[in-house]
Design a protein around this motif. Structure first.
Motif, PDB file in Angstrom:
ATOM      1  N   VAL A 166       1.781   1.690  -3.697  1.00  0.00           N
ATOM      2  CA  VAL A 166       0.607   1.136  -4.531  1.00  0.00           C
ATOM      3  C   VAL A 166       0.423   2.302  -5.563  1.00  0.00           C
ATOM      4  O   VAL A 166       0.224   1.926  -6.929  1.00  0.00           O
ATOM      5  CB  VAL A 166      -0.531   0.809  -3.766  1.00  0.00           C
ATOM      6  N   PHE A 209       0.808  -1.144  -0.024  1.00  0.00           N
ATOM      7  CA  PHE A 209       0.125   0.123   0.082  1.00  0.00           C
ATOM      8  C   PHE A 209       0.767   1.516  -0.120  1.00  0.00           C
ATOM      9  O   PHE A 209       0.369   2.266  -0.504  1.00  0.00           O
ATOM     10  CB  PHE A 209      -0.916   0.016   1.122  1.00  0.00           C
ATOM     11  N   ALA A 265      -2.444  -4.103  -4.362  1.00  0.00           N
ATOM     12  CA  ALA A 265      -1.573  -4.928  -3.353  1.00  0.00           C
ATOM     13  C   ALA A 265      -1.926  -5.781  -2.705  1.00  0.00           C
ATOM     14  O   ALA A 265      -0.860  -6.645  -2.243  1.00  0.00           O
ATOM     15  CB  ALA A 265      -2.080  -3.518  -1.982  1.00  0.00           C
ATOM     16  N   TYR A 293      -6.677  -0.120  -5.563  1.00  0.00           N
ATOM     17  CA  TYR A 293      -5.576  -0.085  -4.813  1.00  0.00           C
ATOM     18  C   TYR A 293      -5.477  -1.439  -3.960  1.00  0.00           C
ATOM     19  O   TYR A 293      -4.089  -1.960  -3.827  1.00  0.00           O
ATOM     20  CB  TYR A 293      -5.461   0.957  -3.900  1.00  0.00           C
TER      21      TYR A 293
END
Length: 242
Positions: free
Chosen positions: A37, A34, A68, A64
């Protein structure tokens, strides 16, 4: 009887420990993914000939999460493979331990190969084919969420399915399965693989064919590798008897 119950409890505790460790690493890699990302997203869309659209503020968050999660899953593969090896290691001979530990990096490598196959080969072919069906009669409009969901469906299953040869070799080395069983159930395995390919691909004939052929080749390759492992084991057993 009491001793057997203690062994069952111990095995369950070891299994729970392996699951917790694997899940912990997955969450750690998910958090790290993250952080980067947005950079990964820009890398994936930099060569697109069209702009992606958002229908709502939650779409980009879903994208996202998907990106991720795939990165975290790939990074967790070696950890998961090592935990499986640790779980079965007590029942293996020292020689078998040395052989089976080699399957751990192979899990990660084949997962990346499967993802790459879907992303660089299959995905462009299917996307270009589907776009060609419009024949300039429609305005191309891709939402970010739908585009990446489609990309995920065309790549992630191959990362998992490409693990088949390693799994088959691992099970063969443990004596759980052998190539003759795989040959005997070939027609049933083909049926399952064909159904799987239809379920994971878009509803068009080209996509199904492009997925079915690699899956069948993977299965046949798995039988060949299983024969190699099985014959080597039989040879070693014969030498040890002599």
């Amino acid at each position: 009887m009491k001793g057997q119950n203690m062994q069952v409890v111990q095995h369950l505790q070891e299994l729970r420990r392996a699951i917790i460790i694997t899940l912990g690493f997955f969450l750690l890699f998910l958090l790290l993914s993250f952080i980067y990302v947005q950079d990964i997203y820009r890398l994936l869309v930099k060569d697109l000939p069209f702009k992606l659209a958002l229908l709502g503020p939650s779409d980009i968050l879903m994208v996202y999460i998907m990106i991720a999660s795939v990165v975290a899953l790939a990074a967790t593969m070696p950890v998961a493979g090592h935990q499986v090896w640790q779980y079965v290691r007590p029942g293996l001979t020292p020689k078998e331990r040395k052989v089976t530990i080699a399957y751990v990096p192979a899990l990660f490598i084949l997962f990346i190969v499967g993802i790459s196959f879907g992303y660089f080969i299959l995905f462009p072919l299917v996307l270009n084919f589907l776009m060609s069906l419009s024949n300039d009669m429609f305005t191309t409009f891709f939402t970010t969420e739908k585009y990446f969901r489609f990309l995920l469906h065309m790549t992630l299953p191959f990362g998992i399915l490409f693990e088949l040869p390693v799994v088959i070799m691992f099970l063969t080395s443990l004596g759980i399965i052998n190539p003759y069983v795989l040959q005997k159930i070939r027609k049933y395995a083909y049926f399952v693989l064909i159904i799987t390919s239809i379920l994971i691909t878009p509803p068009d004939f080209l996509s199904d064919i492009l997925v079915i052929i690699p899956l069948l080749l993977l299965y046949e390759g798995s039988i060949t590798l299983s024969k190699f492992v099985y014959n080597r084991q039989q040879k070693n057993n014969d030498e040890s008897i002599v």
